[in-house]
Design a protein around this motif. Structure first.
Motif, mmCIF file in Angstrom:
data_model
loop_
_atom_site.group_PDB
_atom_site.id
_atom_site.type_symbol
_atom_site.label_atom_id
_atom_site.label_comp_id
_atom_site.label_asym_id
_atom_site.label_seq_id
_atom_site.Cartn_x
_atom_site.Cartn_y
_atom_site.Cartn_z
ATOM 1 N N HIS A 145 -1.743 24.606 0.966
ATOM 2 C CA HIS A 145 -3.060 25.188 0.683
ATOM 3 C C HIS A 145 -3.916 24.134 0.004
ATOM 4 N N THR A 146 -4.655 23.397 0.787
ATOM 5 C CA THR A 146 -5.385 22.259 0.253
ATOM 6 C C THR A 146 -6.881 22.526 0.218
ATOM 7 N N SER A 147 -7.376 22.818 -0.958
ATOM 8 C CA SER A 147 -8.818 22.900 -1.135
ATOM 9 C C SER A 147 -9.232 21.610 -1.863
ATOM 10 N N ARG A 148 -10.336 21.632 -2.542
ATOM 11 C CA ARG A 148 -10.773 20.436 -3.241
ATOM 12 C C ARG A 148 -9.788 20.105 -4.367
ATOM 13 N N TYR A 149 -9.361 18.858 -4.401
ATOM 14 C CA TYR A 149 -8.415 18.456 -5.425
ATOM 15 C C TYR A 149 -8.592 16.979 -5.734
ATOM 16 N N SER A 150 -8.380 16.636 -6.957
ATOM 17 C CA SER A 150 -8.337 15.232 -7.317
ATOM 18 C C SER A 150 -6.929 14.710 -7.074
ATOM 19 N N MET A 151 -6.803 13.415 -6.961
ATOM 20 C CA MET A 151 -5.502 12.793 -6.751
ATOM 21 C C MET A 151 -5.312 11.674 -7.762
ATOM 22 N N ALA A 152 -4.060 11.421 -8.083
ATOM 23 C CA ALA A 152 -3.761 10.367 -9.042
ATOM 24 C C ALA A 152 -2.427 9.738 -8.705
ATOM 25 N N TRP A 153 -2.249 8.545 -9.233
ATOM 26 C CA TRP A 153 -0.971 7.854 -9.149
ATOM 27 C C TRP A 153 -0.482 7.581 -10.567
ATOM 28 N N THR B 143 0.839 -1.196 0.000
ATOM 29 C CA THR B 143 0.000 0.000 0.000
ATOM 30 C C THR B 143 0.872 1.243 0.000
ATOM 31 N N LEU B 144 0.656 2.087 -0.974
ATOM 32 C CA LEU B 144 1.347 3.364 -1.056
ATOM 33 C C LEU B 144 0.470 4.450 -0.458
ATOM 34 N N SER B 145 1.121 5.420 0.168
ATOM 35 C CA SER B 145 0.392 6.542 0.752
ATOM 36 C C SER B 145 0.918 7.848 0.190
ATOM 37 N N CYS B 146 0.043 8.832 0.165
ATOM 38 C CA CYS B 146 0.413 10.166 -0.307
ATOM 39 C C CYS B 146 -0.171 11.185 0.666
ATOM 40 N N ALA B 147 0.696 11.910 1.326
ATOM 41 C CA ALA B 147 0.267 12.944 2.260
ATOM 42 C C ALA B 147 0.308 14.293 1.564
ATOM 43 N N VAL B 148 -0.776 15.037 1.694
ATOM 44 C CA VAL B 148 -0.900 16.339 1.040
ATOM 45 C C VAL B 148 -0.907 17.429 2.098
ATOM 46 N N SER B 149 -0.105 18.445 1.889
ATOM 47 C CA SER B 149 -0.058 19.555 2.829
ATOM 48 C C SER B 149 -0.007 20.869 2.059
ATOM 49 N N SER C 210 -7.804 5.207 -3.121
ATOM 50 C CA SER C 210 -8.749 5.750 -2.139
ATOM 51 C C SER C 210 -8.155 7.034 -1.577
ATOM 52 N N ARG C 211 -8.975 7.719 -0.786
ATOM 53 C CA ARG C 211 -8.504 8.946 -0.178
ATOM 54 C C ARG C 211 -9.235 9.185 1.129
ATOM 55 N N ASP C 212 -8.606 9.933 1.999
ATOM 56 C CA ASP C 212 -9.225 10.384 3.242
ATOM 57 C C ASP C 212 -9.102 11.906 3.221
ATOM 58 N N SER C 213 -10.152 12.567 2.787
ATOM 59 C CA SER C 213 -10.077 14.020 2.612
ATOM 60 C C SER C 213 -9.895 14.737 3.945
ATOM 61 N N ALA C 214 -10.422 14.169 4.996
ATOM 62 C CA ALA C 214 -10.275 14.805 6.313
ATOM 63 C C ALA C 214 -8.810 14.811 6.753
ATOM 64 N N GLU C 215 -8.099 13.766 6.378
ATOM 65 C CA GLU C 215 -6.694 13.643 6.761
ATOM 66 C C GLU C 215 -5.753 14.145 5.663
#
Length: 121
Positions: free
Chosen positions: A26-34, A18-24, A69-74
Protein backbone atom coordinates in the motif's frame (compact mmCIF):
# COMPACT_ATOMS: atom_id res chain seq x y z
CA UNK A 1 4.38 -1.64 2.83
CA UNK A 2 7.39 -3.83 2.04
CA UNK A 3 10.88 -2.63 1.23
CA UNK A 4 13.57 -4.63 -0.51
CA UNK A 5 17.12 -3.29 -0.51
CA UNK A 6 19.69 -4.53 -2.98
CA UNK A 7 22.95 -3.62 -4.66
CA UNK A 8 25.46 -4.17 -1.89
CA UNK A 9 28.77 -5.87 -2.42
CA UNK A 10 32.51 -5.90 -1.91
CA UNK A 11 34.30 -3.00 -3.57
CA UNK A 12 37.65 -1.25 -3.36
CA UNK A 13 38.13 2.12 -1.77
CA UNK A 14 37.60 4.97 -4.17
CA UNK A 15 35.07 3.18 -6.30
CA UNK A 16 31.30 3.59 -6.58
CA UNK A 17 28.25 1.54 -5.77
CA UNK A 18 24.53 2.13 -6.16
CA UNK A 19 22.01 0.72 -3.73
CA UNK A 20 18.37 0.28 -4.68
CA UNK A 21 15.23 0.02 -2.61
CA UNK A 22 12.03 -1.37 -4.09
CA UNK A 23 8.80 -0.46 -2.34
CA UNK A 24 5.65 -2.52 -2.67
CA UNK A 25 2.31 -2.85 -0.95
CA UNK A 26 0.00 0.00 0.00
CA UNK A 27 2.16 2.80 -1.28
CA UNK A 28 0.89 6.32 -0.97
CA UNK A 29 3.09 9.36 -0.49
CA UNK A 30 6.08 8.47 1.62
CA UNK A 31 9.53 9.73 2.34
CA UNK A 32 12.49 7.40 2.01
CA UNK A 33 15.75 7.19 3.88
CA UNK A 34 18.91 5.18 4.12
CA UNK A 35 20.57 4.16 7.34
CA UNK A 36 23.63 2.04 7.98
CA UNK A 37 25.03 -0.03 10.78
CA UNK A 38 28.68 -0.93 11.02
CA UNK A 39 29.87 -3.85 13.17
CA UNK A 40 29.78 -2.93 16.83
CA UNK A 41 28.18 0.44 16.19
CA UNK A 42 24.70 1.89 16.42
CA UNK A 43 22.59 2.37 13.35
CA UNK A 44 23.19 5.80 11.88
CA UNK A 45 21.40 8.05 9.45
CA UNK A 46 22.80 8.39 5.95
CA UNK A 47 20.32 10.31 3.80
CA UNK A 48 16.63 11.00 3.32
CA UNK A 49 14.42 12.23 0.51
CA UNK A 50 10.92 13.64 0.72
CA UNK A 51 7.94 12.06 -1.01
CA UNK A 52 8.11 14.59 -3.84
CA UNK A 53 11.88 14.30 -4.15
CA UNK A 54 12.15 18.03 -3.64
CA UNK A 55 13.94 17.86 -0.32
CA UNK A 56 16.96 15.86 0.67
CA UNK A 57 19.09 15.72 3.77
CA UNK A 58 22.45 14.03 4.30
CA UNK A 59 24.71 13.03 7.12
CA UNK A 60 27.69 15.37 7.14
CA UNK A 61 30.27 12.62 6.65
CA UNK A 62 28.86 11.56 3.29
CA UNK A 63 27.89 14.92 1.83
CA UNK A 64 29.27 15.34 -1.64
CA UNK A 65 29.94 11.61 -2.03
CA UNK A 66 26.48 10.06 -1.74
CA UNK A 67 23.32 11.02 -3.60
CA UNK A 68 19.84 9.87 -2.70
CA UNK A 69 17.13 9.80 -5.35
CA UNK A 70 13.79 8.22 -6.03
CA UNK A 71 11.50 7.26 -8.88
CA UNK A 72 8.00 7.61 -7.47
CA UNK A 73 6.41 6.18 -10.60
CA UNK A 74 8.42 2.99 -10.18
CA UNK A 75 8.26 3.01 -6.36
CA UNK A 76 12.01 2.74 -6.07
CA UNK A 77 14.73 4.65 -4.31
CA UNK A 78 18.47 4.72 -4.82
CA UNK A 79 21.62 5.68 -3.02
CA UNK A 80 24.52 6.46 -5.32
CA UNK A 81 27.75 6.13 -3.36
CA UNK A 82 30.97 7.53 -4.82
CA UNK A 83 34.52 7.67 -3.50
CA UNK A 84 33.81 4.90 -1.07
CA UNK A 85 35.98 4.56 2.01
CA UNK A 86 36.59 1.61 4.33
CA UNK A 87 34.63 3.54 6.98
CA UNK A 88 31.56 3.21 4.76
CA UNK A 89 31.54 -0.54 5.41
CA UNK A 90 28.19 -1.40 6.96
CA UNK A 91 24.82 -2.99 6.43
CA UNK A 92 22.69 -0.42 4.64
CA UNK A 93 18.96 -0.27 5.29
CA UNK A 94 16.27 1.59 3.42
CA UNK A 95 13.30 2.94 5.31
CA UNK A 96 10.06 4.68 4.47
CA UNK A 97 7.39 6.62 6.28
CA UNK A 98 4.18 8.28 5.20
CA UNK A 99 4.30 11.20 7.64
CA UNK A 100 7.91 11.79 8.59
CA UNK A 101 10.91 13.16 6.71
CA UNK A 102 14.19 13.34 8.57
CA UNK A 103 17.03 11.52 10.26
CA UNK A 104 15.37 9.81 13.23
CA UNK A 105 15.40 6.08 12.67
CA UNK A 106 12.90 5.40 15.44
CA UNK A 107 10.20 7.28 13.56
CA UNK A 108 10.33 5.37 10.28
CA UNK A 109 7.63 2.72 10.16
CA UNK A 110 8.82 0.57 7.28
CA UNK A 111 12.20 -1.05 6.83
CA UNK A 112 13.97 -3.23 4.33
CA UNK A 113 16.14 -6.15 5.29
CA UNK A 114 19.50 -4.51 4.69
CA UNK A 115 22.25 -5.01 2.16
CA UNK A 116 25.92 -5.44 3.02
CA UNK A 117 28.48 -2.98 1.69
CA UNK A 118 32.12 -3.81 2.28
CA UNK A 119 34.84 -1.42 1.19
CA UNK A 120 38.38 -2.76 1.13
CA UNK A 121 41.42 -0.53 1.42
Amino acid sequence: VQLQASGGGLVQAGTSLTLSCAVSGHTSRYSMAWFRQAPGKDREFVAAISWSGGRTVYQDSIKGRFTISRDSAENTGSLQMNSLKPDDTAIYYCAADQTYFGSKSEVYNYWGQGTQVTVSS
